[in-house]
Design an enzyme around this catalytic site. Structure first.
Site, PDB file in Angstrom:
ATOM      1  N   PHE A  26       0.837  -1.194   0.000  1.00 50.09           N
ATOM      2  CA  PHE A  26       0.000   0.000   0.000  1.00 50.09           C
ATOM      3  C   PHE A  26       0.873   1.246   0.000  1.00 50.09           C
ATOM      4  CE2 PHE A  26      -2.789   3.069   2.348  1.00 50.09           C
ATOM      5  CZ  PHE A  26      -3.834   3.099   1.438  1.00 50.09           C
ATOM      6  N   SER A  94       3.221  -6.950   2.414  1.00 44.15           N
ATOM      7  CA  SER A  94       2.311  -6.046   3.112  1.00 44.15           C
ATOM      8  C   SER A  94       0.910  -6.134   2.495  1.00 44.15           C
ATOM      9  CB  SER A  94       2.881  -4.629   3.077  1.00 44.15           C
ATOM     10  OG  SER A  94       2.220  -3.798   3.997  1.00 44.15           O
ATOM     11  N   MET A  95       0.358  -5.034   1.960  1.00 45.59           N
ATOM     12  CA  MET A  95      -0.938  -5.125   1.295  1.00 45.59           C
ATOM     13  C   MET A  95      -0.879  -6.067   0.100  1.00 45.59           C
ATOM     14  SD  MET A  95      -3.139  -2.307  -0.844  1.00 45.59           S
ATOM     15  CE  MET A  95      -2.080  -2.503  -2.278  1.00 45.59           C
ATOM     16  N   ASP A 194       8.949  -4.885  13.062  1.00 45.96           N
ATOM     17  CA  ASP A 194       8.168  -4.296  11.972  1.00 45.96           C
ATOM     18  C   ASP A 194       7.387  -3.129  12.563  1.00 45.96           C
ATOM     19  OD1 ASP A 194       6.263  -3.662  10.000  1.00 45.96           O
ATOM     20  OD2 ASP A 194       6.118  -5.729   9.314  1.00 45.96           O
ATOM     21  N   HIS A 224      10.011  -3.615   8.026  1.00 48.20           N
ATOM     22  CA  HIS A 224       8.827  -3.968   7.250  1.00 48.20           C
ATOM     23  C   HIS A 224       9.121  -4.281   5.784  1.00 48.20           C
ATOM     24  CE1 HIS A 224       4.644  -4.224   6.161  1.00 48.20           C
ATOM     25  NE2 HIS A 224       4.786  -3.256   5.272  1.00 48.20           N
TER      26      HIS A 224
END
Length: 255
Positions: A26, A94-95, A194, A224
């Protein structure tokens, strides 16, 4: 709007045996996945890494999209790979991991998935107010560049578009509800530290999927954006070993 330099989609035509779809995070771009994609290409894989709608231009553009737009773009690339390669994998960060999970739920013929710090929820109290705040506030402080490696750089928006974030929150709910539909092999990389995605996300995924082939790898030296961090070589090589093993097993089953 013109695409930012470095944010362009990545594509490589390699073997018709193994195809890999890469999904970025994202507010991020394919820049965060390019080194991974190039590693896979060097191993002979056919690779696609699209620039998801609303990303890679200006942050207000992301507020004009929803998770349905991001998903449709990823699904279109998946369809092209499925028509070309005998074993198709989806890797997401992630996303991008959230989208990967949804694709696996909807397309059980996917050979396997690799997740890097996937997001399916947040425990931050402010998230409860997001549906309301997103109606009156266009953006908040951004989340780019959570990288432990000195000099590490992620090409991503410096602002967090709240309407788009509220849509991502809706996607989280959809994905969590259907985690039990995932039975494909899963390799999940989780950073020990993270600052964006809480550890409960990985635990929720691992507890929810019904995969018999399920592996978690903790990355001790990355934050992250692990694909741009100290553990990237370990992540890249581990993902190749995973897809080669799964593809080999699939071929042997057909013989």
């Amino acid at each position: 709007m013109p695409v930012l330099s470095g944010a362009e989609p990545f594509s490589h035509d390699g073997s018709d045996d193994i195809g890999v779809l890469l999904c970025h995070g994202f507010t991020s771009t394919p820049q965060s996945m390019r080194a991974w994609g190039e590693h896979l290409a060097a191993e002979g894989c056919t690779v696609r890494c699209p620039l998801l709608p609303g990303h890679g231009t200006r942050w207000p553009d992301l507020n004009r999209t929803t998770w349905h737009d991001w998903y449709r773009a990823a699904e279109a690339e998946l369809a092209e790979l499925r028509g070309r390669c005998s074993s198709v994998f989806v890797f997401g960060q992630s996303m991008g991991g959230t989208l990967t999970l949804r694709l696996a739920q909807e397309h059980p013929d996917i050979a396997g998935i690799v997740l890097v710090n996937p997001s399916v929820l947040t425990q931050r109290r402010a998230a409860r107010l997001l549906p309301l705040l997103s109606r009156v506030w266009p953006a908040a402080g951004g989340i780019p560049g959570d990288i432990a490696k000195p000099g590490g750089f992620e090409l991503a928006y410096q602002r967090l578009p709240l309407r788009a974030m509220a849509s991502l929150q809706q996607l989280w709910g959809v994905v969590r509800a259907d985690l039990g539909r995932i039975r494909q092999p899963v390799l999940l990389f989780r950073s020990a530290v993270d600052h964006v995605v809480e550890p409960v996300n990985a635990a929720t995924v691992l507890d929810g999927v019904r995969s018999e082939d399920l592996t978690e790898v903790v990355l001790a030296d990355s934050f992250h954006v692990a694909t741009l961090d100290h553990d990237a070589p370990r992540l890249f090589s581990g993902s190749v070993e995973f897809l080669q093993r799964i593809h080999r097993d699939r071929v042997e089953e057909l013989v």
